[in-house]
Design an enzyme around this catalytic site. Structure first.
Site, PDB file in Angstrom:
ATOM      1  N   HIS A   1      31.479  43.372  48.497  1.00  0.00           N
ATOM      2  CA  HIS A   1      32.340  44.485  48.873  1.00  0.00           C
ATOM      3  C   HIS A   1      32.430  45.451  47.694  1.00  0.00           C
ATOM      4  CE1 HIS A   1      35.041  41.836  46.668  1.00  0.00           C
ATOM      5  NE2 HIS A   1      35.985  42.759  46.650  1.00  0.00           N
TER       6      HIS A   1
ATOM      7  N   HIS B   1      34.985  46.699  45.798  1.00  0.00           N
ATOM      8  CA  HIS B   1      36.012  46.749  44.763  1.00  0.00           C
ATOM      9  C   HIS B   1      35.291  46.709  43.416  1.00  0.00           C
ATOM     10  CE1 HIS B   1      39.633  45.377  47.397  1.00  0.00           C
ATOM     11  NE2 HIS B   1      39.581  46.695  47.274  1.00  0.00           N
TER      12      HIS B   1
ATOM     13  N   ASP C   1      35.408  45.346  40.475  1.00  0.00           N
ATOM     14  CA  ASP C   1      34.990  44.176  39.712  1.00  0.00           C
ATOM     15  C   ASP C   1      33.785  43.477  40.335  1.00  0.00           C
ATOM     16  OD1 ASP C   1      36.953  43.666  41.725  1.00  0.00           O
ATOM     17  OD2 ASP C   1      37.270  41.652  40.963  1.00  0.00           O
ATOM     18  N   HIS C   2      33.356  43.933  41.505  1.00  0.00           N
ATOM     19  CA  HIS C   2      32.198  43.344  42.172  1.00  0.00           C
ATOM     20  C   HIS C   2      30.999  44.292  42.252  1.00  0.00           C
ATOM     21  CE1 HIS C   2      34.393  39.755  43.711  1.00  0.00           C
ATOM     22  NE2 HIS C   2      35.410  40.581  43.496  1.00  0.00           N
TER      23      HIS C   2
ATOM     24  N   HIS D   1      39.668  40.563  53.878  1.00  0.00           N
ATOM     25  CA  HIS D   1      40.068  41.241  52.656  1.00  0.00           C
ATOM     26  C   HIS D   1      40.486  42.664  53.059  1.00  0.00           C
ATOM     27  CE1 HIS D   1      40.366  41.120  48.370  1.00  0.00           C
ATOM     28  NE2 HIS D   1      39.515  42.110  48.155  1.00  0.00           N
TER      29      HIS D   1
ATOM     30  N   ASP E   1      36.103  37.553  47.467  1.00  0.00           N
ATOM     31  CA  ASP E   1      37.458  37.953  47.822  1.00  0.00           C
ATOM     32  C   ASP E   1      37.770  37.823  49.315  1.00  0.00           C
ATOM     33  OD1 ASP E   1      36.913  38.707  45.261  1.00  0.00           O
ATOM     34  OD2 ASP E   1      38.005  40.598  45.368  1.00  0.00           O
TER      35      ASP E   1
ATOM     36  N   HIS F   1      36.194  33.541  39.708  1.00  0.00           N
ATOM     37  CA  HIS F   1      36.987  34.734  40.029  1.00  0.00           C
ATOM     38  C   HIS F   1      38.466  34.475  39.736  1.00  0.00           C
ATOM     39  CE1 HIS F   1      38.682  38.049  42.492  1.00  0.00           C
ATOM     40  NE2 HIS F   1      37.534  38.650  42.253  1.00  0.00           N
TER      41      HIS F   1
END
Length: 309
Positions: free
Chosen positions: A63, A65, A67-68, A141, A208, A266
């Site tokens: 996805h 976000h 941090d990914h 999520h 997530d 994570h």
């Protein structure tokens, strides 16, 4: 010789720490080398692992976000800088196509690599790769998110003693495998009589998400499950509110799904002691348990060998 192992580039969730880089994982599965969720710093982390951009055959993003995915620009530009000679597909949620386009061209560079956008557009999306089926399942999520699993096809392994007993050798073995049977001295010998099941291995990657059907579908019978465990039990309510799992929830998923080796990762920056994740997970899972560490490697367990009877 084939190699099947996970290399961890980073284990932090939203905020990196002095000991935890943002997310990033590389799965080496025979000739496939898949980069999952490259967060910031992934390109630099690779320098410590011996894995190069040229090794990468595929990128999977769960996805968009930060941090990914904020490591994507650097990784994509590195593919061109190193003039990687083979195509590199990138899989990501189709609803985030605009984000991918922005990240891909976040700054000026001389593009030489063949980076191919191949978005995931539905729950249950599948793709045949040289080493098995890559599947994506929808997770729960706040934004569109998919987990991935790699499924090696089931095969059969030949049993030399049984082949010898029937006098089957040389090219006849190949003929038996292709046809499923072979006539020997007036008797039909089936493939099942001289072989045993060789179950394909499974790898699952779950980031997530709150608990949902997709989590269990991905984890089912996984030999190696890499799963987020952002929170501990004390913050179970917060985990549910923001669409994340606790270490205990991840462990229960592993137990209920028949997972062989569980990798927790994570982690929220609010917890300094990684042993707490292991302690809470161990209450619910008695199999192989790994609390991921930056720059660590985790092997895929040896293949299951069913009884030949």
């Amino acid at each position: 010789m084939s190699m099947r192992e996970l290399t961890v580039l980073g284990t932090a969730s939203q905020v990196p720490t002095r000991r935890r880089n943002h997310n990033g994982y590389v799965l080496r599965w025979d000739d496939e080398v898949i980069l999952f969720d490259p967060g910031e710093g992934s390109q630099r982390q690779l320098l410590y692992t011996g894995i190069t951009a040229t090794d990468l055959t595929r990128i999977c993003v769960t996805h968009f976000h930060g941090d990914h995915c904020l490591g994507l620009p650097g990784m994509i530009q590195r593919l061109s800088l190193d003039r990687v000679p083979h195509p590199v597909p990138v899989h990501f949620p189709a609803g985030g196509t605009e984000y991918f386009a922005r990240l891909r061209h976040a700054s000026s560079f001389h593009e030489t690599a063949d980076v191919r956008a191949e978005p995931v557009d539905r729950d249950g999306w599948r793709l045949t790769t040289p080493v098995g089926t890559l599947e994506a399942r929808r997770l729960r999520h706040p934004i569109e998110t998919y987990g991935y699993r790699l499924i090696e096809p089931d095969e059969r392994r030949m049993l030399p003693d049984r082949l010898k007993a029937y006098g089957i050798s040389g090219p006849a073995v190949g003929e038996l495998i292709r046809a499923g049977h072979l006539d020997v001295d007036g008797r039909r010998v089936s493939l099942a009589e001289v072989s045993a099941p060789r179950p394909g291995q499974r790898f699952a990657f779950v980031m997530d998400t709150g608990l949902c059907d997709g989590v269990y579908a991905l984890a089912e019978q996984a030999d190696l499950l890499v799963i987020e465990s952002t929170f501990l039990n004390v913050d179970t309510a917060l985990a549910a509110e923001v669409g994340h799992l606790t270490a205990a929830q991840a462990a229960r998923v592993a137990t209920e799904s028949g997972v062989r080796r569980l990798v927790l990762t994570h982690f929220s920056q609010r917890y300094a002691d990684p042993q707490r994740f292991a302690d809470e997970a161990r209450e619910h899972f008695d199999g192989d348990l790994v609390v991921a560490e930056d720059l660590g490697t985790v092997s895929v367990p040896p293949r299951r060998v069913p009884s030949t009877g």
